[in-house]
Write a protein that holds these residues in place. Structure first.
Motif, PDB file in Angstrom:
ATOM      1  N   GLU A 172       6.034   2.139   2.949  1.00 34.26           N
ATOM      2  CA  GLU A 172       6.556   0.785   2.785  1.00 34.26           C
ATOM      3  C   GLU A 172       6.319   0.349   1.353  1.00 34.26           C
ATOM      4  O   GLU A 172       5.294   0.700   0.754  1.00 34.26           O
ATOM      5  N   ARG A 173       7.278  -0.413   0.780  1.00 33.04           N
ATOM      6  CA  ARG A 173       7.063  -0.970  -0.551  1.00 33.04           C
ATOM      7  C   ARG A 173       5.873  -1.932  -0.460  1.00 33.04           C
ATOM      8  O   ARG A 173       5.833  -2.789   0.412  1.00 33.04           O
ATOM      9  N   GLU A 174       4.895  -1.793  -1.376  1.00 35.36           N
ATOM     10  CA  GLU A 174       3.675  -2.607  -1.264  1.00 35.36           C
ATOM     11  C   GLU A 174       3.897  -4.053  -1.680  1.00 35.36           C
ATOM     12  O   GLU A 174       3.313  -4.973  -1.133  1.00 35.36           O
ATOM     13  N   LEU A 185       7.685   9.566 -10.115  1.00 31.28           N
ATOM     14  CA  LEU A 185       7.520   8.828  -8.861  1.00 31.28           C
ATOM     15  C   LEU A 185       7.773   7.342  -9.061  1.00 31.28           C
ATOM     16  O   LEU A 185       7.686   6.839 -10.180  1.00 31.28           O
ATOM     17  N   ASP A 186       8.122   6.664  -7.959  1.00 27.68           N
ATOM     18  CA  ASP A 186       8.457   5.241  -8.027  1.00 27.68           C
ATOM     19  C   ASP A 186       7.208   4.396  -8.221  1.00 27.68           C
ATOM     20  O   ASP A 186       6.122   4.736  -7.749  1.00 27.68           O
ATOM     21  N   CYS A 187       7.429   3.258  -8.887  1.00 27.32           N
ATOM     22  CA  CYS A 187       6.330   2.358  -9.185  1.00 27.32           C
ATOM     23  C   CYS A 187       5.833   1.627  -7.936  1.00 27.32           C
ATOM     24  O   CYS A 187       4.713   1.150  -7.886  1.00 27.32           O
ATOM     25  N   ASP A 188       6.715   1.516  -6.924  1.00 22.99           N
ATOM     26  CA  ASP A 188       6.333   0.735  -5.740  1.00 22.99           C
ATOM     27  C   ASP A 188       5.472   1.534  -4.759  1.00 22.99           C
ATOM     28  O   ASP A 188       5.191   1.074  -3.654  1.00 22.99           O
ATOM     29  N   LEU A 189       5.062   2.738  -5.159  1.00 27.53           N
ATOM     30  CA  LEU A 189       4.212   3.629  -4.365  1.00 27.53           C
ATOM     31  C   LEU A 189       4.851   4.041  -3.032  1.00 27.53           C
ATOM     32  O   LEU A 189       4.146   4.372  -2.090  1.00 27.53           O
ATOM     33  N   GLN A 190       6.179   4.003  -2.976  1.00 20.52           N
ATOM     34  CA  GLN A 190       6.854   4.524  -1.779  1.00 20.52           C
ATOM     35  C   GLN A 190       6.783   6.053  -1.759  1.00 20.52           C
ATOM     36  O   GLN A 190       6.942   6.669  -0.724  1.00 20.52           O
ATOM     37  N   HIS A 191       6.566   6.637  -2.931  1.00 19.08           N
ATOM     38  CA  HIS A 191       6.308   8.078  -3.024  1.00 19.08           C
ATOM     39  C   HIS A 191       4.790   8.249  -3.053  1.00 19.08           C
ATOM     40  O   HIS A 191       4.159   7.874  -4.036  1.00 19.08           O
TER      41      HIS A 191
HETATM   42 MG    MG Z   1      11.375   1.573  -3.592  1.00 13.92          MG
END
Ligand code: MG
Ligand code: UDP
Length: 333
Positions: free
Chosen positions: A210-212, A105-111
């Motif tokens: 949304e990207r945090e 999963l992506d680090c930006d918590l978009q997942h």
């Molecule tokens: Mg992203």
């Protein structure tokens, strides 16, 4: 009474989940991701580890990963010697993961990390690949949405199944992970390869969040390069189009040749200079484009033949460090 296969029973008794998180310039997001993913998995009583892969970040991402791994023994980190791209980071994470199943999963918590629990439960029921499927794409510009749609329609045709909702948010059984690690192509397109390998597959829809914090790492140029490289790694269709183009040009030249001959024998062969120029320009551009496409494929063969590792690990951190940092080729083979 619910019947459980011995395999499913084993998964319920003692199974560890590895979360692989590629990170490039994500110093703000690393602690947040570690906290949220850890909390979700602890609440669900899932034995876990988190493997962050620092993809040659220029900010303090690696320091943050080290700090997290000191605080939480379930956090480990792999650090690349430079930026090798998300695909390479995912493969490095899969190689470092020790779990019975691995979620990427992506680090930006978009997942959304909450979905991991649902994916894990499906894995416990015997699914070997659990795909996160985008039910909405989140906020993006009209141009970006159009470019993404075009890319996905081409790549879907190349791969042979619908990729329009595919994402890198996937949970894979150890078996599937090992199959992917044994693939030697240097340009591994994780999203498509993990579907291409087959296995018993389930789908979990999710809304792209949304990207945090931070910004997307994809420039238009990077996206175009990514699209071309993935299309050509999955399909030789562009080369077959050259043959088609050749046939079209041949038919057109037959017609024009016929007309020219008729004009010659009827004594009306004067003029037509504009036509000659147009035909010359047209055919030479077709030849150049064709050579370009063929050249691109030759370049790809050259890349593969060199057999360089997909990434180079400079250092690692976490509870059980690997012995010696090394190139991926040594580790996987
Ligand atoms: Mg992203
Ligand atoms: N990423 C990476 N290497 C790169 C670019 C991105 O590891 O060269 C990681 C990034 O840190 C993030 C994930 O890939 O965890 C998705 O990147 P991003 O959010 O920039 O992409 P988007 O969500 O806009 O498609």
């Amino acid at each position: 009474m619910v019947w459980c296969s011995p395999c499913a029973l084993k998964k319920m008794v003692k199974a560890m989940l590895s979360a692989v998180v590629p990170a490039y310039n994500e110093e703000i997001m690393v602690p947040r991701a570690a906290r949220v993913i850890g909390r979700v998995l602890r609440d669900a009583e899932i034995d876990y580890e988190i493997v962050f892969v620092n993809d040659g970040s220029k900010d303090g991402t690696w320091e943050q990963i080290e700090a997290e791994s000191r605080e939480n023994p379930a956090v480990r980190g792999v650090c690349f010697s430079r930026n090798f791209g998300k695909e390479a980071a995912i493969m490095a994470g899969l190689a470092a993961a020790k779990g019975d199943c691995v979620v990427v999963l992506d680090c930006d918590l978009q997942h959304p990390p909450e979905k991991i629990v649902e994916m894990y439960r499906l894995w416990q029921q015997g699914y070997e690949v659990v795909e996160g499927q985008k039910s909405s794409r989140g906020k993006e510009s009209a141009a970006h949405a159009w470019a993404a749609r075009s890319f996905y329609s081409i790549i879907s045709a190349a791969v042979g199944f619908d990729m329009s909702k595919a994402s890198d948010f996937k949970l894979l059984d150890r078996k599937a992970v090992n199959v992917l690690l044994n693939m030697r192509e240097s340009n591994a397109f994780f999203r498509a390869l993990s579907s291409w390998i087959g296995f018993r597959t389930a789908v979990v829809p999710f809304d792209v969040q949304e990207r945090e914090a931070g910004v997307s790492k994809w420039s238009t140029k990077a996206l175009v390069k990514y699209a071309v490289s993935n299309i050509t790694s999955f399909s030789t269709l562009p080369m077959q189009l050259i043959t088609l183009l050749g046939v079209v040009v041949f038919v057109v030249s037959c017609v024009l040749g016929g007309i020219a001959l008729v004009q010659k024998f009827t004594g009306r062969a004067l003029g037509g200079f504009t036509t000659v120029i147009l035909i010359l320009l047209f055919s030479s551009s077709v030849i150049m484009i064709s050579l370009g496409i063929i050249g691109y494929y030759i370049a790809r063969i050259y890349e593969e033949i060199k057999g360089r590792p997909r990434y180079i690990v400079a250092k690692e951190c976490g509870a059980e460090k690997q012995e010696e940092p090394c190139g991926e080729a040594e580790k996987v083979l």
